[in-house]
Write a protein that holds these residues in place. Structure first.
Motif, PDB file in Angstrom:
ATOM      1  N   LEU A 148      -0.426  -4.111  19.835  1.00 28.35           N
ATOM      2  CA  LEU A 148       0.668  -4.760  20.551  1.00 28.35           C
ATOM      3  C   LEU A 148       0.676  -4.445  22.042  1.00 28.35           C
ATOM      4  O   LEU A 148       1.668  -4.704  22.731  1.00 28.35           O
ATOM      5  N   GLN A 149      -0.410  -3.909  22.565  1.00 28.07           N
ATOM      6  CA  GLN A 149      -0.479  -3.615  23.997  1.00 28.07           C
ATOM      7  C   GLN A 149      -0.921  -4.859  24.762  1.00 28.07           C
ATOM      8  O   GLN A 149      -1.687  -5.686  24.255  1.00 28.07           O
ATOM      9  N   PRO A 150      -0.456  -5.021  26.011  1.00 26.09           N
ATOM     10  CA  PRO A 150      -0.756  -6.238  26.782  1.00 26.09           C
ATOM     11  C   PRO A 150      -2.249  -6.447  26.966  1.00 26.09           C
ATOM     12  O   PRO A 150      -2.999  -5.506  27.224  1.00 26.09           O
ATOM     13  N   GLY A 151      -2.669  -7.702  26.791  1.00 23.72           N
ATOM     14  CA  GLY A 151      -4.072  -8.063  26.948  1.00 23.72           C
ATOM     15  C   GLY A 151      -4.900  -7.919  25.693  1.00 23.72           C
ATOM     16  O   GLY A 151      -6.063  -8.339  25.671  1.00 23.72           O
ATOM     17  N   ASP A 204       4.482  -6.892  27.799  1.00 26.11           N
ATOM     18  CA  ASP A 204       4.323  -5.435  27.812  1.00 26.11           C
ATOM     19  C   ASP A 204       5.495  -4.788  27.079  1.00 26.11           C
ATOM     20  O   ASP A 204       6.624  -4.784  27.576  1.00 26.11           O
ATOM     21  N   ILE A 205       5.240  -4.267  25.880  1.00 27.50           N
ATOM     22  CA  ILE A 205       6.281  -3.550  25.133  1.00 27.50           C
ATOM     23  C   ILE A 205       5.833  -2.116  24.870  1.00 27.50           C
ATOM     24  O   ILE A 205       6.227  -1.499  23.879  1.00 27.50           O
ATOM     25  N   SER A 206       5.022  -1.582  25.773  1.00 25.55           N
ATOM     26  CA  SER A 206       4.542  -0.202  25.617  1.00 25.55           C
ATOM     27  C   SER A 206       5.693   0.795  25.656  1.00 25.55           C
ATOM     28  O   SER A 206       5.557   1.925  25.174  1.00 25.55           O
ATOM     29  N   ILE A 243       6.237 -11.983  23.457  1.00 25.84           N
ATOM     30  CA  ILE A 243       5.212 -10.994  23.796  1.00 25.84           C
ATOM     31  C   ILE A 243       3.790 -11.490  23.529  1.00 25.84           C
ATOM     32  O   ILE A 243       2.831 -10.777  23.784  1.00 25.84           O
ATOM     33  N   GLY A 244       3.632 -12.703  23.013  1.00 27.34           N
ATOM     34  CA  GLY A 244       2.283 -13.183  22.764  1.00 27.34           C
ATOM     35  C   GLY A 244       2.272 -14.415  21.881  1.00 27.34           C
ATOM     36  O   GLY A 244       3.292 -15.077  21.692  1.00 27.34           O
TER      37      GLY A 244
END
Length: 486
Positions: free
Chosen positions: A78-81, A68-70, A290-291
């Motif tokens: 780049l939002q989670p999920g 989560d780097i919101s 982050i992913g």
């Protein structure tokens, strides 16, 4: 039932084996439009190859964001999920399309993400730095990597002459001459955005960011002699390995990591964070995972999906932007311009380059415009107008850039420390790694005039006396070996 063979206009072809002639032994007939079409198309099967990164290998996959780097970016990709379809192309820098895959060279690491807000291209290398910090020198540097105008051969003299006069290049040269300068395959190397990019969040706060893609396959490298053996068997080793791995279901993966720096902190660092020849110390700016992305599909047609693929830093999305990095600023223009020359004005309408979201713009006519007006209304071919529903959207703009300073031609070599970071890299290597570094560098200097070598060795001494001495010792050993062979 087999499909009917036709001309490009759809007319059936009744004989695809024999030309029309005036009698069995007579001349060809100019009215044989099928023959003329076939020959004419063959004459036009080749397009200009890329000036750099001509030899490449690519595949299709998916980017998955888990962190989560919101707080740093509002970019939806780049939002989670989030899962985003993507295309990757790896390449060498100097070699032409027919060059061998296993050559000591920097590797391109270009990624295209088909996001719901447009295409985001991250066009980097397998190294976190590059040979220059001012784009004014890019054409000169690339000339040293290409063929000599008289001999039509690669010129180590040109290469080392340029580097001897450009100490900012030695950080990248150290990486190039190290083990990591010759990965065994595209799957066994990292990728980097290399440049500093910008992120901004919903509140309009900007952060500077570095992108890293760490291979999950582990690092593996060849020595020069090992690579020569491979090239003796196949010049297509990278293509064979990447294609073969994916066909066999062994899908390669890379972990996505970033480094973050608050916008105002860029004015306080001891180094220029927008200098492409520098890395950000991990101790000051630790990486966060982050992913990851996975490549899991080979293209059905290499030309259509890899050769026609066009990557450019100008392709960005809300929440991700550029930085004052001078080389990045120039690439924003030069990459898209190169594609317009190589592929055509509307190159982004080719399927591999086309966004998967709706597209509306006022670009008109030109080569390759197969889709006509894209504004959403036939009568709307200018803007502003009172007809079309295609209008600008507020709230997505990047926050203003806080920059101070006069516009001028600043000497990019004044006041820069070009030795500390390559020294730190050299000192990280163990004894065996250094030995190979010295040997690779010495080999690359073969045939270069001594005055140029003496000039560049001064820079290596300034990086580390051990570095300079190691290269001198390796050169002496090479000379002894050549004398013994004679």
């Amino acid at each position: 039932m087999s499909k009917r063979l036709t001309t490009t206009a759809g007319a059936p072809i009744t004989d695809n084996q024999n030309s029309a002639t005036a009698g069995e032994r007579g001349p060809l007939l100019m009215q044989d439009y099928q023959l003329l079409e076939k020959l004419a198309h063959q004459n036009r099967e080749r397009i200009p190859e890329r000036v750099v990164h001509a030899k490449g290998w690519g595949a299709i996959g998916t980017l998955k964001i888990t962190g989560d780097i919101s707080a740093y970016t509002c970019a939806k990709v780049l939002q989670p999920g989030t899962e985003t379809p993507m295309l990757a192309r790896f390449s060498t820098v100097a070699g032409e399309q027919g060059a061998a895959d296993h050559e000591r060279d920097v590797r391109g690491f270009a990624l295209k993400f088909y996001t719901e807000e447009g295409n985001w291209d991250l066009v980097g290398n397998n190294t976190p730095v590059f040979f220059l910090r001012d784009p004014y020198k890019f054409p000169d540097f690339i000339h040293t990597q290409k063929r000599h105008p008289k001999t039509n051969l690669r010129s180590p003299t040109a290469m080392w002459d340029y580097w001897s006069l450009s100490p900012e290049a030695l950080h990248q040269v150290t990486i190039l001459m190290s083990d990591r300068g010759l990965p065994v395959s595209p799957m066994h190397m990292n990728g980097y955005g290399s440049h500093t990019f910008g992120l901004w969040n919903e509140a309009g706060e900007r952060f500077w960011v570095k992108f890293h893609f760490k291979t999950q396959q582990g690092h593996a490298h060849f020595t020069n002699s090992e690579a020569a053996e491979v090239v003796g068997q196949s010049r297509e080793g990278y293509q064979e390995q990447l294609f073969g791995a994916i066909e066999a279901g062994n899908f390669p993966k890379w972990t996505l990591q970033i480094q973050i720096m608050p916008e105002t902190e860029a004015e306080k660092t001891s180094f220029n964070p927008f200098d492409l020849t520098k890395v950000w110390p991990h101790s000051d700016y630790p990486v966060m995972t982050i992913g990851e992305f996975e490549l899991n599909q080979n293209p059905e047609n290499y030309f259509a999906e890899i050769e026609n693929a066009a990557f450019s830093p100008s392709n960005t999305v809300p929440g991700i932007g550029a930085s004052p990095d001078k080389v990045l600023q120039a690439r924003i223009f030069s990459y898209a311009d190169a594609h317009r020359y190589r592929l055509g004005t509307h190159y982004e309408s080719l399927p591999v380059n086309a966004p998967k979201c709706p597209v509306h713009h006022y670009h008109k006519d030109g080569t390759m415009n197969a889709l006509g007006q894209r504004s959403g209304h036939t009568d709307a071919y200018y803007e502003p107008n009172s007809i079309s529903e295609s209008a600008k959207e507020g709230g997505l703009q990047e926050p203003p850039l806080k920059i101070s300073g006069d516009a001028d031609r600043y000497n990019h070599r004044d006041g820069n420390d070009d030795y500390s970071q390559p020294r730190a890299l050299h000192d990280l290597m163990d004894e065996n790694q250094r030995t190979r570094l010295y040997a690779n560098t010495a080999e690359a200097m073969a045939g270069v005039p001594e005055d140029i070598i003496s000039r560049v060795l001064v820079h290596y001494d300034l990086i580390s006396p051990e570095y300079g001495a190691g290269i001198r010792s390796a050169r002496s050993k090479l000379s002894e070996m050549h004398d013994a062979a004679d």
